[in-house]
Design an enzyme around this catalytic site. Structure first.
Site, PDB file in Angstrom:
ATOM      1  N   HIS A   1     133.728  23.777 -28.279  1.00 38.18           N
ATOM      2  CA  HIS A   1     132.807  24.911 -28.079  1.00 38.18           C
ATOM      3  C   HIS A   1     131.711  25.026 -29.137  1.00 38.18           C
ATOM      4  O   HIS A   1     130.765  25.796 -28.938  1.00 38.18           O
ATOM      5  CB  HIS A   1     133.568  26.242 -28.066  1.00 38.18           C
ATOM      6  CG  HIS A   1     134.580  26.366 -26.975  1.00 38.18           C
ATOM      7  ND1 HIS A   1     134.261  26.209 -25.648  1.00 38.18           N
ATOM      8  CD2 HIS A   1     135.920  26.654 -27.011  1.00 38.18           C
ATOM      9  CE1 HIS A   1     135.364  26.381 -24.919  1.00 38.18           C
ATOM     10  NE2 HIS A   1     136.370  26.644 -25.721  1.00 38.18           N
TER      11      HIS A   1
HETATM   12  O1  ZLS Z   1     138.898  25.754 -25.729  1.00 38.99           O
HETATM   13  O2  ZLS Z   1     137.576  35.501 -24.781  1.00 38.99           O
HETATM   14  C1  ZLS Z   1     137.058  35.344 -25.874  1.00 38.99           C
HETATM   15  C2  ZLS Z   1     135.989  36.304 -26.404  1.00 38.99           C
HETATM   16  C3  ZLS Z   1     136.290  37.631 -26.670  1.00 38.99           C
HETATM   17  C4  ZLS Z   1     137.683  38.160 -26.441  1.00 38.99           C
HETATM   18  C5  ZLS Z   1     138.537  37.996 -27.708  1.00 38.99           C
HETATM   19  N1  ZLS Z   1     137.890  38.712 -28.837  1.00 38.99           N
HETATM   20  C6  ZLS Z   1     138.716  38.548 -30.048  1.00 38.99           C
HETATM   21  C7  ZLS Z   1     136.539  38.185 -29.082  1.00 38.99           C
HETATM   22  C8  ZLS Z   1     135.674  38.345 -27.845  1.00 38.99           C
HETATM   23  C9  ZLS Z   1     135.419  37.321 -25.566  1.00 38.99           C
HETATM   24  N2  ZLS Z   1     137.412  34.343 -26.690  1.00 38.99           N
HETATM   25  C10 ZLS Z   1     138.450  33.408 -26.346  1.00 38.99           C
HETATM   26  C11 ZLS Z   1     138.170  32.087 -27.048  1.00 38.99           C
HETATM   27  C12 ZLS Z   1     139.039  30.984 -26.540  1.00 38.99           C
HETATM   28  C13 ZLS Z   1     138.747  29.697 -27.291  1.00 38.99           C
HETATM   29  C14 ZLS Z   1     139.485  28.503 -26.728  1.00 38.99           C
HETATM   30  C15 ZLS Z   1     139.241  27.293 -27.583  1.00 38.99           C
HETATM   31  C16 ZLS Z   1     139.624  25.974 -26.912  1.00 38.99           C
HETATM   32  O3  ZLS Z   1     140.971  25.970 -26.548  1.00 38.99           O
HETATM   33  C17 ZLS Z   1     139.324  24.777 -27.828  1.00 38.99           C
HETATM   34  C18 ZLS Z   1     139.954  24.801 -29.152  1.00 38.99           C
HETATM   35  C19 ZLS Z   1     139.768  33.977 -26.752  1.00 38.99           C
HETATM   36  N3  ZLS Z   1     140.863  33.926 -25.989  1.00 38.99           N
HETATM   37  C20 ZLS Z   1     141.849  34.530 -26.712  1.00 38.99           C
HETATM   38  C21 ZLS Z   1     141.297  34.961 -27.897  1.00 38.99           C
HETATM   39  N4  ZLS Z   1     140.010  34.589 -27.885  1.00 38.99           N
HETATM   40  C22 ZLS Z   1     141.981  35.664 -28.977  1.00 38.99           C
HETATM   41  C23 ZLS Z   1     143.272  36.124 -28.823  1.00 38.99           C
HETATM   42  C24 ZLS Z   1     143.924  36.815 -29.901  1.00 38.99           C
HETATM   43  C25 ZLS Z   1     143.245  36.994 -31.100  1.00 38.99           C
HETATM   44  C26 ZLS Z   1     143.656  37.647 -32.391  1.00 38.99           C
HETATM   45  C27 ZLS Z   1     142.839  36.804 -33.367  1.00 38.99           C
HETATM   46  C28 ZLS Z   1     141.519  36.926 -32.645  1.00 38.99           C
HETATM   47  C29 ZLS Z   1     141.395  38.444 -32.668  1.00 38.99           C
HETATM   48  C30 ZLS Z   1     142.840  38.944 -32.484  1.00 38.99           C
HETATM   49  C31 ZLS Z   1     141.963  36.557 -31.239  1.00 38.99           C
HETATM   50  C32 ZLS Z   1     141.327  35.880 -30.196  1.00 38.99           C
HETATM   51 ZN    ZN Z   2     141.074  25.703 -24.603  1.00 37.68          ZN
END
Ligand code: ZLS
Ligand code: ZN
Ligand code: CA
Length: 381
Positions: A144
């Site tokens: 990403h």
């Molecule tokens: O492909 O969905 C999102 C973005 C948000 C929701 C989550 N919040 C924290 C930020 C805004 C819209 N992000 C995804 C990113 C997934 C990345 C996948 C990477 C890969 O596998 C390659 C390596 C997401 N999904 C889940 C989380 N973020 C998430 C879950 C739990 C937590 C804890 C730490 C941080 C904040 C609380 C977090 C993120």
């Molecule tokens: Zn992934």
């Protein structure tokens, strides 16, 4: 099946001055991305006695200058100085390079990126020199990361840097991404070139990052060279294979890549904490086996994967697939430093669960397959 020369990149000395490895970095308490899974994988690969069957290499850490082959100077400079203490100040006094909680400025973040990127660049060099037929970097696959921005747990795009290295030698590179999320950063980097074809399989619909429809096919010279396979929840081994095999076969036929980079994101496995697919370890590893069989120089990278023990199981098995020894592997796990994590069965496999496969409803998978093949047919020379 004939032998392949395999190079395996692993950094045993992360967090300078602390006796530790790449698995010692942490995104912070409660963050789903756990670099520790690289160490658990390595310990399992070691326990299966695979290390003496391949070239085990410590990656040369990527420098800031190397990273700017893709990223902007400003962004790399920022990443090189940011610490957990200065993150806020650096962020609000200028450009926002790290956005939200997905990409924290954790201790050693730059060092972690230099190991991940160094491994993928090293893998590319090892392939290009002919020293390896297959090169592995489980610390890579951070798909990403953008030119001037971190995204989705990824800071530096090791994949783009690795592919740029391959392009110095090879005319055409195929990038395949079986992570449950869309490989947006790699697609974007090569969106307007016909020298890199990108093909991502991913969950689409109310899911991060929200891109990757079948209408997104590339632009200009690159039109047709970005392939997207949007999927729904619960895809099984059988369904996945029924789209992966024909699409990748067609790509090999029309694109004739000189090298292949496979991002083996393990969040497409059943039971993943963030993923929503239902692949077993065998269904996932089938992709590696399928590509190995075609005998094109191959790089295997990590990526997502949030149920640590299943990530370790699958990447270990895929290391065995690279070596061509998967049939000799004992599915009862050997003793290893994390043995108790693998209970109660202490077996290598990742089992499927009983979720519905929404892809087979209303012929949605058939439509997706037909669209992709139609796009590729238009490229026929
Ligand atoms: O492909 O969905 C999102 C973005 C948000 C929701 C989550 N919040 C924290 C930020 C805004 C819209 N992000 C995804 C990113 C997934 C990345 C996948 C990477 C890969 O596998 C390659 C390596 C997401 N999904 C889940 C989380 N973020 C998430 C879950 C739990 C937590 C804890 C730490 C941080 C904040 C609380 C977090 C993120
Ligand atoms: Zn992934
Ligand atoms: Ca993907």
């Amino acid at each position: 099946m004939s032998k392949r020369k395999v190079a395996y990149f692993y950094d045993p000395c992360g967090l300078t001055n602390i006796a530790a490895d790449v698995g010692s970095y942490t995104y912070g308490l409660g963050h789903p991305m756990k670099p520790h899974r690289i160490r658990v994988t390595h310990d399992l690969v070691t326990a299966y006695d695979m290390l003496d069957q391949m070239h085990v290499l410590r990656p040369t850490r990527a420098t800031a200058e190397t990273m700017t082959k893709f990223h902007t100077d400003e962004y790399v400079h920022f990443l090189n100085r940011v610490t957990p203490e200065t993150a806020e100040e650096l962020t609000y006094h200028g450009t926002r390079f790290l956005v939200g909680e997905d990409n924290p400025a954790f201790e050693g973040v730059f060092e972690f990126c230099s190991i991940s990127a160094g491994g993928s660049i090293g893998a590319a060099q090892r392939i290009a020199s002919g020293a390896a037929d297959i090169a592995i970097n489980w610390a890579g696959g951070l798909h990403h990361a953008k030119k001037r921005e971190a995204s989705g747990f990824c800071y530096i795009n090791d994949i783009v840097l690795g592919i740029l290295e391959l392009l110095r030698i090879y005319p055409r590179v195929l990038y395949i991404d079986i992570d449950c999320h869309h490989g947006d950063g790699v697609e974007e980097a090569f969106y307007t070139t016909d020298r890199v074809m990108t093909c991502s399989f991913h969950k689409f619909g109310e899911y991060f990052p929200g891109t990757g429809t079948q209408e997104d096919r590339g632009r200009g010279k690159g039109k047709g060279y970005a392939v997207n396979v949007p999927l729904k929840d619960g895809i099984t081994d059988e369904s996945f294979k029924s789209v992966f095999e024909p699409v990748i076969s067609k790509i090999l036929e029309v694109f004739k890549p000189s090298a292949v980079v496979l991002q083996c994101g393990a969040d497409s496995l059943a039971g993943d904490k963030l993923g929503c697919f239902n692949l077993t370890m065998y269904g996932h590893a089938h992709c590696t086996q399928f590509l190995r069989k075609h005998n094109i120089p191959l790089i295997l990278l990590g990526g997502g994967g949030y149920t640590v023990k299943n990530v370790a199981r699958t990447w270990t098995y895929e290391t065995a697939c690279a070596l061509g020894i998967e049939n000799d592997i004992d599915v009862n796990l050997p003793w290893n430093p994390y043995f108790e994590w693998f209970g109660p069965r202490y077996r290598l496999e990742v089992a499927e669960n009983n979720m519905d496969d929404l892809n087979i409803k209303e012929g949605s998978l058939d439509k997706v397959r037909i669209n992709a093949l139609e796009q590729l047919r238009e490229l026929t020379p």
